[in-house]
Design an enzyme around this catalytic site. Structure first.
Site, mmCIF file in Angstrom:
data_model
loop_
_atom_site.group_PDB
_atom_site.id
_atom_site.type_symbol
_atom_site.label_atom_id
_atom_site.label_comp_id
_atom_site.label_asym_id
_atom_site.label_seq_id
_atom_site.Cartn_x
_atom_site.Cartn_y
_atom_site.Cartn_z
ATOM 1 N N LYS A 75 0.873 -1.144 -0.068
ATOM 2 C CA LYS A 75 0.049 0.053 -0.098
ATOM 3 C C LYS A 75 1.058 1.314 0.141
ATOM 4 C CE LYS A 75 -3.955 2.211 2.000
ATOM 5 N NZ LYS A 75 -3.528 3.447 1.816
ATOM 6 N N ASP A 77 1.993 5.105 -0.054
ATOM 7 C CA ASP A 77 1.679 6.393 0.590
ATOM 8 C C ASP A 77 1.695 7.486 -0.694
ATOM 9 O OD1 ASP A 77 0.524 8.343 2.233
ATOM 10 O OD2 ASP A 77 2.267 8.206 3.536
ATOM 11 N N GLU A 221 3.158 1.953 4.155
ATOM 12 C CA GLU A 221 2.142 1.981 4.752
ATOM 13 C C GLU A 221 0.992 1.056 5.080
ATOM 14 O OE1 GLU A 221 -1.945 5.460 4.202
ATOM 15 O OE2 GLU A 221 -0.756 4.704 2.556
#
Length: 359
Positions: A75, A77, A221
């Site tokens: 994931k 950022d 993240e």
């Protein structure tokens, strides 16, 4: 560049079946998931269709008995962007809000040349990496909203972006919306895209906990889990994509508070917190999210008996009309990471720690 301890290798997914003859022209964007037909050609002007990004739902990682049916990605950022090219060497970047971001990131223009002759719509995320190779949203913010060509070019030298590509929805006159995630990733890998400012990191099939641990160690993240058989559903927050953030906990010292607004007038809207360092208490940010009404009233009573005239922090605090207090109370917060200025990112109040109160 993208490893950072993250297990990027995975078995090569199967190739999709032969592309089918596309039906009548249509613009993609607002259809329900059940209407997502596997073929939508370009619009009458010859450009690829408008495809809005598919969205993930917040949730836990798939259970151990289910993880083999999922692919796992980092994931990032950053800022989500849909990449569109008519195959003429030009490129257009569109944010999730539908804004044209092409001029902001001139260093990505050469990707259009790499896709020359191949009209395509791709999905990805724009990030800026820090000195340790981790996405830094604070650095990325310096690039956002800049449309002046000269300034954008200067910032591209100072803080170059990386475009992480993780899906393909349209290619060479054929929509891939009806193909599975596994099939679309095979097509994307087959495009051979790679450059100084863009890449196609692999996904990992299964091994969710290994991916979770690796991304946590790498300072990312979180993790996005994507069902291998899932279709791409534009503009829909689909359970076939599941995002899970890493949440960190931290004990912080309360050195002040800022009054709330409206119904919170007279109460702490946020507390100003810091961390002990050799030269004193370093300001680390303000925390207001997550407090209950009872906790705000309790804090108002506690902080009201330990006021002081000056700031207990070693450096200036850019907060209007702060109320300073003696740094005696300690709180536990959760947060998602650190900004470039070493402030807590997305802090959320968890609880007061009376066992750590400094008498």
């Amino acid at each position: 560049m993208w490893n950072n301890g993250f297990p990027l290798s995975s078995p090569a997914p199967a190739r999709p079946a032969d592309l089918r003859e596309p039906p009548r022209p249509v613009i993609i964007g607002d259809m329900a998931p059940s209407d997502a037909h596997p073929a939508y050609p370009a619009n009458p002007e010859g450009r690829p269709p408008v495809i809005r990004p598919m969205l993930a739902v917040p949730g836990p990682l798939p259970a151990e008995g289910e993880e083999a049916a999922w692919g796992f990605e980092v994931k990032w950022d950053g800022v989500r962007c849909v990449v569109e090219t008519a195959g003429d060497g030009a490129l257009r970047l569109t944010t999730r809000a539908g804004n044209d971001a092409t001029a902001r990131y001139p260093e990505l223009g050469s990707l259009g040349e790499q896709l020359r002759g191949r009209p395509a719509v791709l999905d990805g995320e724009v990030v800026v990496l820090d000195a340790e190779g981790r996405p830094d949203f604070g650095l990325l913010q310096r690039r956002m909203g800049v449309v002046n060509p000269r300034r954008a070019a200067r910032l591209a030298m100072e803080h170059p972006v990386q475009l992480v590509l993780f899906d393909v929805m349209y290619l060479a006159g054929q929509s891939l919306l009806g193909f599975s995630y596994e099939e679309r990733r095979a097509v994307l890998a087959g495009l051979g895209l790679g450059g100084a400012n863009w890449s196609v990191p692999s996904y990992t099939q299964g091994r969710a906990r290994q991916v979770w641990d690796a991304t946590l160690r790498g300072g990312f993240e979180g993790v996005v889990a994507k069902r291998l058989t899932g279709r791409y559903t534009p503009n829909v927050r689909s359970p076939d994509w599941r995002k899970t953030k890493h949440v960190l906990t931290l004990d912080v010292v309360i050195g002040g508070w800022a009054e709330g607004r409206g119904g919170l007038r007279g109460l702490p809207g946020a507390v100003l917190v810091g961390l002990d360092e050799p030269d004193g208490l370093r300001y680390a940010g303000s925390v207001g999210s997550g407090m209950s009404d009872q906790e705000r009233h309790d804090l108002a009573r506690y902080l009201g008996v330990i006021p002081r005239e000056d700031s207990p922090f070693t450096l200036p605090v850019d907060v209007p009309a702060p109320h300073w207090v003696e740094p005696r109370l300690v709180a536990e917060i959760t947060f998602s990471g650190w900004t470039a200025a070493q402030m807590v990112r997305h802090p959320v109040w968890h609880r007061l720690r009376p066992d750590l109160t400094r008498l």
